[in-house]
Design an enzyme around this catalytic site. Structure first.
Site, PDB file in Angstrom:
ATOM      1  N   ILE A 128       0.860  -1.181   0.000  1.00  0.00           N
ATOM      2  CA  ILE A 128       0.000   0.000   0.000  1.00  0.00           C
ATOM      3  C   ILE A 128       0.894   1.228   0.000  1.00  0.00           C
ATOM      4  O   ILE A 128       1.774   1.359   0.853  1.00  0.00           O
ATOM      5  CB  ILE A 128      -0.925   0.027   1.243  1.00  0.00           C
ATOM      6  CG1 ILE A 128      -1.673  -1.305   1.398  1.00  0.00           C
ATOM      7  CG2 ILE A 128      -1.893   1.201   1.172  1.00  0.00           C
ATOM      8  CD1 ILE A 128      -2.468  -1.748   0.201  1.00  0.00           C
ATOM      9  N   GLY A 173       4.206   4.066   3.334  1.00  0.00           N
ATOM     10  CA  GLY A 173       3.809   2.836   2.639  1.00  0.00           C
ATOM     11  C   GLY A 173       3.894   1.670   3.601  1.00  0.00           C
ATOM     12  O   GLY A 173       4.443   1.781   4.690  1.00  0.00           O
ATOM     13  N   LYS A 174       3.340   0.555   3.244  1.00  0.00           N
ATOM     14  CA  LYS A 174       3.467  -0.664   4.065  1.00  0.00           C
ATOM     15  C   LYS A 174       3.018  -1.829   3.206  1.00  0.00           C
ATOM     16  O   LYS A 174       2.190  -1.655   2.309  1.00  0.00           O
ATOM     17  CB  LYS A 174       2.558  -0.581   5.293  1.00  0.00           C
ATOM     18  CG  LYS A 174       2.981  -1.480   6.423  1.00  0.00           C
ATOM     19  CD  LYS A 174       3.987  -0.770   7.300  1.00  0.00           C
ATOM     20  CE  LYS A 174       4.396  -1.583   8.502  1.00  0.00           C
ATOM     21  NZ  LYS A 174       5.147  -0.743   9.456  1.00  0.00           N
ATOM     22  N   GLY A 175       3.518  -2.995   3.494  1.00  0.00           N
ATOM     23  CA  GLY A 175       3.085  -4.144   2.707  1.00  0.00           C
ATOM     24  C   GLY A 175       3.551  -5.421   3.332  1.00  0.00           C
ATOM     25  O   GLY A 175       4.106  -5.434   4.434  1.00  0.00           O
ATOM     26  N   ASP A 214       9.730  -5.400   9.205  1.00  0.00           N
ATOM     27  CA  ASP A 214       8.626  -5.249  10.168  1.00  0.00           C
ATOM     28  C   ASP A 214       8.409  -6.653  10.759  1.00  0.00           C
ATOM     29  O   ASP A 214       9.303  -7.497  10.666  1.00  0.00           O
ATOM     30  CB  ASP A 214       7.379  -4.701   9.464  1.00  0.00           C
ATOM     31  CG  ASP A 214       6.271  -4.314  10.448  1.00  0.00           C
ATOM     32  OD1 ASP A 214       6.449  -3.341  11.199  1.00  0.00           O
ATOM     33  OD2 ASP A 214       5.224  -4.993  10.492  1.00  0.00           O
TER      34      ASP A 214
END
Ligand code: NAD
Length: 507
Positions: A128, A173-175, A214
């Site tokens: 994202i 952002g992150k995913g 993460d």
């Protein structure tokens, strides 16, 4: 999307955004731009998995009790997984004497196993990209069995606010990938990672979107991602900044592994200084003993604090006079036999229930595991003065209300765990400049950055505009006191909004 009748994680998290946007009378179009992510990438990766030996449940074993034992000579060719299964590497069969009945074998000392054939498997993957007005998208990659679009949207938005609060020139952002990395071999995880980057390659880059570790990922995964992204490129060394959180030997930064924990401690130091509470002898409970929780515990314990209880996904250990943190780190992260990397079974403490963990009498609580850990009932149970949010989104809305009513203070995630992204920026800078900084340089900069922005948030919360040689909170105060979470969001939004207001909108 409702969760048992509740709002989605994203909608609930965005309440703070809307409250702060209202307070600063944010331009309606800017607000609309920030309300939803720029892009939501959802895709699938496929890989071939290996054959596995899966333990038989006790009730499946009776028909096989008389099965002749099999002799697997190359014992190291059976790779143990945290779920009790073994990956079967073919060389295990080369010199072996195997007796198999209906797909089941009996390995002395290990038990009865069913051979499960590997083959192609499909995994749901996400990235994202929330906002890039202040710089390239930036945020972690999570490998976990429970993740969703709703979660990644929330975490990506958090990164937009956090990068603004940390004043690093990145967006949010992150995913990640929905799977349990503890149930896959190293080789399979590498294959999944390579395929993920292969599919994402056009969307990432040192000036486009920069992943980091993460939950469930680490420096090893970052190395694989960097290799896959730079493979075959003419100027591949110039592209090292495509991921951060790398090992220092391959372009990572000194201080990055501990940076998130270090940032938490800088925030706690500021809080304790004002409260005139000595960290030496302070009692601390920590949830999550991965990258963030273990580093925070180690740094605090080196300052003389007592880590009295630690809870993770598989158990809790407690020692009223303080756990030996160095021994605990060795037990969890230094022992290859501890496949689940858990504190459970640590001989230097007693096992207690998770419920009792939250009720342990302490000064500080550091949630450093997953989101929504501190809900209303947990907040009622806590016997601490401060919750320093190491995890992202660890406190629910109800939890927040209970903590406020009980006078327990909170250092919100967007500043408390911003040390990670701050040092990720230093790593990126070192990569772009082909430089290498010392740990003292990194930590000196980190301390100034965290304490400066912490002080601004504190002033905004109290509505005490001030300017000192180290910080200036005058542009951010809104004319009335705010809770700390809203104050932090005000700081983020004012910094982000400036870009839209000064640069305007591309058409
Ligand atoms: P990690 O995978 O290294 O460790 C996660 C820890 O949480 C493990 O100890 C695990 O056992 C525990 N855990 C998992 N599920 C749990 C549950 N249901 N109950 C109790 N404990 C549970 O992850 P990490 O990198 O340390 O990240 C922890 C948190 O910090 C996450 O919320 C992450 O988003 C946040 N964070 C990480 C970084 C970073 O630099 N790694 C930066 C900022 C924020």
């Amino acid at each position: 999307m409702a969760r048992n009748g509740r709002k989605s994680f994203y909608d609930e998290a965005m309440e703070t955004f809307h409250r702060a946007a209202g307070l600063i009378r944010m331009d309606p179009r800017v607000r609309m731009e920030l309300e939803e992510p720029d892009f939501e990438h959802i895709f699938y990766v496929t890989v071939n998995t290996r054959d596995r030996l899966v333990p038989l449940a006790p009730d499946e074993q009776p028909p096989f009790r008389d099965l002749a034992p099999s002799d697997v000579k190359a014992g190291d060719a059976l790779e143990p997984l945290a779920d009790g299964a073994f990956i079967l590497h073919r060389r295990a069969l080369l010199e072996a004497d195997i007796t198999m009945r209906r797909g089941v074998i009996n390995i002395p000392g290990k038990g009865f196993f069913r051979l499960e054939k590997g083959g192609p498997r499909k995994f749901k993957a996400y990235r994202i990209q929330h906002n890039q007005v202040r710089g390239p998208y930036k945020g972690g990659i999570r490998y976990h069995k429970e993740c969703s679009l709703d979660l990644f949207k929330t975490l990506a938005a958090d990164m937009t606010w956090k990068t603004a609060i940390a004043e690093v020139p990145f967006g949010g952002g992150k995913g990640g990938i929905r799977f349990d990395p503890f149930a896959y071999s190293k080789e399979e995880i590498e294959a999944i990672t390579l395929r993920y980057v292969y599919k994402l390659k056009n969307l990432m880059g040192p000036y486009l979107d920069i992943p980091a570790p993460d939950v469930g990922t680490n420096g090893e995964i970052m190395a694989i991602m960097m290799r896959q992204y730079t493979d075959g490129e003419r100027e591949r060394h110039a592209l090292r900044g495509v991921v951060t959180g790398k090992d220092v030997r391959i372009g990572g930064s000194e201080g990055r592994v501990k940076a998130t924990g270090q940032g938490i401690v800088y925030c706690i130091e500021e809080w304790a200084r004002e409260k005139e509470l000595e960290l030496e002898g302070a009692r601390v409970i920590v949830q999550g003993f991965g990258n963030v929780g273990a580093a925070a515990a180690e740094i605090l314990s080196a300052k003389g604090a007592r880590i009295v209880a630690v809870n993770d996904a598989h158990g809790t250990v407690h020692r009223d006079s303080g756990l030996d943190v160095r021994a605990l780190v060795q037990y969890v992260h230094g022992d290859p036999r501890n496949l689940r990397r858990t504190v459970a079974g640590f001989p230097g403490g007693t096992a207690i229930s998770r419920d009792d963990f939250w009720g342990v009498d302490a000064d500080l609580c550091i949630p450093a595991a997953l989101g929504e850990a501190i809900d209303g009932p947990v907040a009622e149970r806590l016997r601490v003065k401060l919750v320093a949010e190491g995890a992202n989104g660890p406190t629910t809305r109800e939890g927040d209300a209970v903590l406020a009513a009980r006078g327990i203070e909170v250092i919100p995630d967007v500043i408390c765990n911003a040390g990670g992204v701050t040092v990720s920026y230093y790593e990126w800078l070192q990569n772009q400049r082909l430089e290498r900084w010392t740990e003292a340089e990194v930590n000196g900069r980190l301390e100034r950055a965290i304490k400066k922005n912490y002080a601004i948030i504190r002033d905004v919360a109290r509505d005490r505009p001030a300017r000192t040689p180290d910080h200036d909170s005058r542009p951010y105060c809104v004319g009335r006191p705010l809770d700390v979470r809203t104050a932090a969001m005000v700081l983020a939004l004012k910094r982000i909004e400036a870009h839209y207001l000064l640069e305007g909108f591309s058409q």
